[in-house]
Design a protein around this motif. Structure first.
Motif, PDB file in Angstrom:
ATOM      1  N   LEU A 134      12.581 -19.609   3.381  1.00 35.32           N
ATOM      2  CA  LEU A 134      11.311 -19.777   4.102  1.00 35.32           C
ATOM      3  C   LEU A 134      11.039 -18.554   4.973  1.00 35.32           C
ATOM      4  N   LYS A 135      12.087 -18.070   5.650  1.00 33.83           N
ATOM      5  CA  LYS A 135      11.923 -16.862   6.459  1.00 33.83           C
ATOM      6  C   LYS A 135      11.557 -15.677   5.581  1.00 33.83           C
ATOM      7  N   GLY A 136      12.218 -15.570   4.422  1.00 31.20           N
ATOM      8  CA  GLY A 136      11.884 -14.491   3.494  1.00 31.20           C
ATOM      9  C   GLY A 136      10.450 -14.586   3.008  1.00 31.20           C
ATOM     10  N   ALA A 137       9.990 -15.813   2.733  1.00 34.15           N
ATOM     11  CA  ALA A 137       8.606 -16.004   2.285  1.00 34.15           C
ATOM     12  C   ALA A 137       7.626 -15.621   3.393  1.00 34.15           C
ATOM     13  N   GLU A 138       7.979 -15.952   4.648  1.00 35.71           N
ATOM     14  CA  GLU A 138       7.114 -15.579   5.777  1.00 35.71           C
ATOM     15  C   GLU A 138       7.024 -14.055   5.895  1.00 35.71           C
ATOM     16  N   LYS A 139       8.157 -13.375   5.704  1.00 38.49           N
ATOM     17  CA  LYS A 139       8.156 -11.908   5.759  1.00 38.49           C
ATOM     18  C   LYS A 139       7.365 -11.328   4.589  1.00 38.49           C
ATOM     19  N   LYS A 140       7.493 -11.956   3.424  1.00 36.19           N
ATOM     20  CA  LYS A 140       6.761 -11.451   2.255  1.00 36.19           C
ATOM     21  C   LYS A 140       5.262 -11.649   2.414  1.00 36.19           C
ATOM     22  N   ILE A 141       4.863 -12.720   3.077  1.00 41.66           N
ATOM     23  CA  ILE A 141       3.435 -12.919   3.342  1.00 41.66           C
ATOM     24  C   ILE A 141       2.911 -11.808   4.249  1.00 41.66           C
ATOM     25  N   ALA A 142       3.722 -11.465   5.266  1.00 41.43           N
ATOM     26  CA  ALA A 142       3.329 -10.360   6.150  1.00 41.43           C
ATOM     27  C   ALA A 142       3.222  -9.058   5.356  1.00 41.43           C
ATOM     28  N   LEU A 143       4.164  -8.859   4.406  1.00 41.35           N
ATOM     29  CA  LEU A 143       4.108  -7.665   3.557  1.00 41.35           C
ATOM     30  C   LEU A 143       2.860  -7.683   2.680  1.00 41.35           C
ATOM     31  N   ARG A 144       2.575  -8.871   2.122  1.00 42.85           N
ATOM     32  CA  ARG A 144       1.405  -8.990   1.246  1.00 42.85           C
ATOM     33  C   ARG A 144       0.113  -8.668   2.013  1.00 42.85           C
ATOM     34  N   LYS A 145       0.058  -9.096   3.266  1.00 38.63           N
ATOM     35  CA  LYS A 145      -1.139  -8.797   4.079  1.00 38.63           C
ATOM     36  C   LYS A 145      -1.239  -7.298   4.339  1.00 38.63           C
ATOM     37  N   LYS A 146      -0.085  -6.676   4.589  1.00 38.22           N
ATOM     38  CA  LYS A 146      -0.088  -5.222   4.790  1.00 38.22           C
ATOM     39  C   LYS A 146      -0.461  -4.513   3.485  1.00 38.22           C
ATOM     40  N   GLU A 147       0.037  -5.041   2.362  1.00 37.34           N
ATOM     41  CA  GLU A 147      -0.306  -4.452   1.064  1.00 37.34           C
ATOM     42  C   GLU A 147      -1.802  -4.574   0.778  1.00 37.34           C
ATOM     43  N   LEU A 148      -2.383  -5.698   1.189  1.00 39.64           N
ATOM     44  CA  LEU A 148      -3.827  -5.874   1.016  1.00 39.64           C
ATOM     45  C   LEU A 148      -4.587  -4.855   1.860  1.00 39.64           C
ATOM     46  N   GLU A 149      -4.095  -4.615   3.071  1.00 39.13           N
ATOM     47  CA  GLU A 149      -4.720  -3.595   3.925  1.00 39.13           C
ATOM     48  C   GLU A 149      -4.622  -2.220   3.282  1.00 39.13           C
ATOM     49  N   ASN A 150      -3.446  -1.916   2.696  1.00 36.68           N
ATOM     50  CA  ASN A 150      -3.277  -0.620   2.017  1.00 36.68           C
ATOM     51  C   ASN A 150      -4.193  -0.506   0.802  1.00 36.68           C
ATOM     52  N   ALA A 151      -4.310  -1.619   0.042  1.00 39.47           N
ATOM     53  CA  ALA A 151      -5.195  -1.611  -1.120  1.00 39.47           C
ATOM     54  C   ALA A 151      -6.648  -1.390  -0.697  1.00 39.47           C
ATOM     55  N   GLN A 152      -7.028  -2.030   0.402  1.00 38.15           N
ATOM     56  CA  GLN A 152      -8.402  -1.838   0.908  1.00 38.15           C
ATOM     57  C   GLN A 152      -8.608  -0.410   1.408  1.00 38.15           C
ATOM     58  N   LYS A 153      -7.533   0.165   1.983  1.00 33.76           N
ATOM     59  CA  LYS A 153      -7.616   1.561   2.439  1.00 33.76           C
ATOM     60  C   LYS A 153      -7.814   2.504   1.253  1.00 33.76           C
ATOM     61  N   ILE A 154      -7.045   2.254   0.160  1.00 34.15           N
ATOM     62  CA  ILE A 154      -7.205   3.063  -1.053  1.00 34.15           C
ATOM     63  C   ILE A 154      -8.617   2.934  -1.600  1.00 34.15           C
ATOM     64  N   TYR A 155      -9.142   1.696  -1.554  1.00 28.20           N
ATOM     65  CA  TYR A 155     -10.502   1.458  -2.041  1.00 28.20           C
ATOM     66  C   TYR A 155     -11.509   2.249  -1.205  1.00 28.20           C
ATOM     67  N   ARG A 156     -11.322   2.246   0.118  1.00 24.67           N
ATOM     68  CA  ARG A 156     -12.266   2.969   0.979  1.00 24.67           C
ATOM     69  C   ARG A 156     -12.212   4.479   0.723  1.00 24.67           C
ATOM     70  N   VAL A 157     -10.992   4.979   0.507  1.00 24.83           N
ATOM     71  CA  VAL A 157     -10.834   6.412   0.217  1.00 24.83           C
ATOM     72  C   VAL A 157     -11.516   6.744  -1.109  1.00 24.83           C
ATOM     73  N   ALA A 158     -11.288   5.913  -2.133  1.00 30.35           N
ATOM     74  CA  ALA A 158     -11.903   6.146  -3.452  1.00 30.35           C
ATOM     75  C   ALA A 158     -13.415   6.070  -3.346  1.00 30.35           C
ATOM     76  N   ARG A 159     -13.903   5.119  -2.557  1.00 33.41           N
ATOM     77  CA  ARG A 159     -15.358   4.971  -2.386  1.00 33.41           C
ATOM     78  C   ARG A 159     -15.952   6.191  -1.690  1.00 33.41           C
ATOM     79  N   ALA A 160     -15.252   6.681  -0.675  1.00 37.75           N
ATOM     80  CA  ALA A 160     -15.751   7.847   0.060  1.00 37.75           C
ATOM     81  C   ALA A 160     -15.766   9.079  -0.842  1.00 37.75           C
ATOM     82  N   ARG A 161     -14.738   9.259  -1.637  1.00 36.97           N
ATOM     83  CA  ARG A 161     -14.673  10.416  -2.523  1.00 36.97           C
ATOM     84  C   ARG A 161     -15.725  10.319  -3.631  1.00 36.97           C
ATOM     85  N   TYR A 162     -16.013   9.065  -4.059  1.00 37.63           N
ATOM     86  CA  TYR A 162     -17.069   8.884  -5.062  1.00 37.63           C
ATOM     87  C   TYR A 162     -18.422   9.224  -4.458  1.00 37.63           C
ATOM     88  N   ASP A 163     -18.644   8.792  -3.212  1.00 40.15           N
ATOM     89  CA  ASP A 163     -19.920   9.094  -2.543  1.00 40.15           C
ATOM     90  C   ASP A 163     -20.108  10.601  -2.354  1.00 40.15           C
TER      91      ASP A 163
END
Length: 413
Positions: A134-163
């Motif tokens: 359960l503790k590992g799953a809680e940590k993985k959820i925190a990682l997944r949220k950080k990964e989502l933030e990183n994915a959104q950051k990559i998306y913003r960078v790609a969008r800016a470069r496309y613009d």
């Protein structure tokens, strides 16, 4: 006691953040399998009392009324009435088989107590595993949220470069797909956490939310394999239970032989009787009976030999059990060492994957790397983070499994 009450109150509240120590107390009070084992012990204790009571007298009240014909008198034939009522007390004051049965009951009670501890240890380890997962799953959820933030950051960078006209729309679409993938992974991890929590709730017999208040340590040490094996052979409940089975088998042999020993029964009765309802005639009776079987065509001899074989089989089972436990400890020790080595590899993998991702992201922002390389580095980094968390959880579970196999986890006391 106050802590136990507080724990039960917290478990029945909206939710609870649980430590391993609190898990132990909650299992002792809530787990249904533990409660069932305690009932089995109580049953054995009552059976011992019942066998002890066989030495005490049994009282019976008897009454009868009869009428029969013919009854010949000086005046001829007539109906005759007979009424009697009384009380009888009987006690088997000396019986070798009953005495041996009481000893068997005592051994079985001790075995039941050990069985409760063994059951609890199994459940406790299972609960610890769930809590660590359960503790590992809680940590993985925190990682997944950080990964989502990183994915959104990559998306913003790609969008800016496309613009800016620096990349094709394909990069934007790929980056957007990566965001959706991160969202799906987060949902799947949250679902996995819910399943683990449900399993823990079932073990604790509660439907309240539970969070893991435990530390996933990466610096765990244990004694040498030789010391662990020695402790396991000395303290494992299974070995103590098997020794009691050998003792019970010995007593069973004795019980068979006791069949040829004398037993003494004492009975006393008091009756009143009459031909009408006056019950004017008294009748007293006191009797002592000695029962001693002096020859049974060797039935007892062969029954005792059969019981002896049961004892010998129990002794062989003890030797097998010791070998099995030694193997279990050594296997658990190997698993623990492997888990430590895997964690170190996972740590190194994570360190390099993180550096690669950060560098590739920087290069993509500068226009010297493409999105395919960036997404590949990103996926490698997320895999490395998950791999490290899984290996950290596995190390902690392997540690507690080793403690349990060596008889060092702790029972229900």
């Amino acid at each position: 006691m106050k802590r136990t009450i507080a724990l039960l109150l917290l478990l029945t509240a909206n939710g609870y953040s649980m430590t391993i120590g609190e898990l132990k107390e909650a299992l002792k009070n809530n787990n249904l399998e533990v409660k069932q084992s305690i009932k089995s012990l109580e049953s054995a204790q009552f059976q011992k009392r019942a066998d002890l009571k066989k030495f005490f007298p049994v009282f019976n009240i008897q009454a009868s009324a009869s009428r029969f014909y013919p009854y010949t008198t000086t005046t001829g034939k007539a109906w005759e009435n007979d009424y009697n009522a009384g009380i009888t007390a009987t006690a088997n004051i000396w019986n070798f088989q009953t005495r041996t049965k009481v000893k068997i009951d005592t051994a079985q009670i001790e075995s039941q107590k050990l069985a409760i501890d063994k059951t609890f240890e199994d459940i406790y380890l299972q609960g610890i595993s769930y809590l660590l997962q359960l503790k590992g799953a809680e940590k993985k959820i925190a990682l997944r949220k950080k990964e989502l933030e990183n994915a959104q950051k990559i998306y913003r960078v790609a969008r800016a470069r496309y613009d800016q006209g620096l990349v094709l729309i394909t990069d934007v679409l790929k980056a957007r797909a990566n965001v959706e993938k991160a969202k799906s992974t987060l949902i799947a991890t949250e679902s996995e956490k819910e399943k683990i929590e449900t399993a823990l709730q079932s073990l604790l017999n509660t439907d309240r939310n539970i969070t893991a208040d435990v530390k996933l340590s990466d610096n765990l040490t244990v004694p040498s394999a030789k010391e662990l094996v020695k402790n396991a052979v000395e303290t494992r409940k299974e070995i103590a239970i098997q020794k009691l089975k050998i003792k019970t088998a010995e007593l069973s042999v004795q019980s068979v032989k006791d069949g040829n020993k004398p037993s003494v029964t004492v009975s006393a009765s008091y009756f009143r009787e009459s031909h009408d309802l006056s019950f004017e005639n008294e009748n007293y009776n006191l009797q002592v009976s000695l029962n001693w079987r002096i020859f049974d065509s060797f039935q007892t001899k062969y029954a005792a030999l059969s019981a002896e074989k049961e004892k010998e089989m129990a002794e062989i089972e003890l030797a097998k059990l010791k070998n099995q436990i030694k193997k279990e400890v050594l296997d658990s020790y190997t698993d623990f060492k492997t888990a430590k080595a895997n964690l170190e590899n996972a740590r190194s993998y994570l360190r390099f994957a993180q550096k690669t991702y950060e560098r590739t992201l920087n290069e993509y922002e500068l226009g010297v790397s493409d999105l395919v390389s960036l997404l590949s580095a990103y996926n490698e980094y997320t895999n490395a983070e998950e791999n490290f968390t899984d290996n950290l959880v596995n190390l902690n579970i392997a540690y507690y499994k080793l403690l349990k196999s060596a008889g060092m986890l702790g029972g229900s006391k």
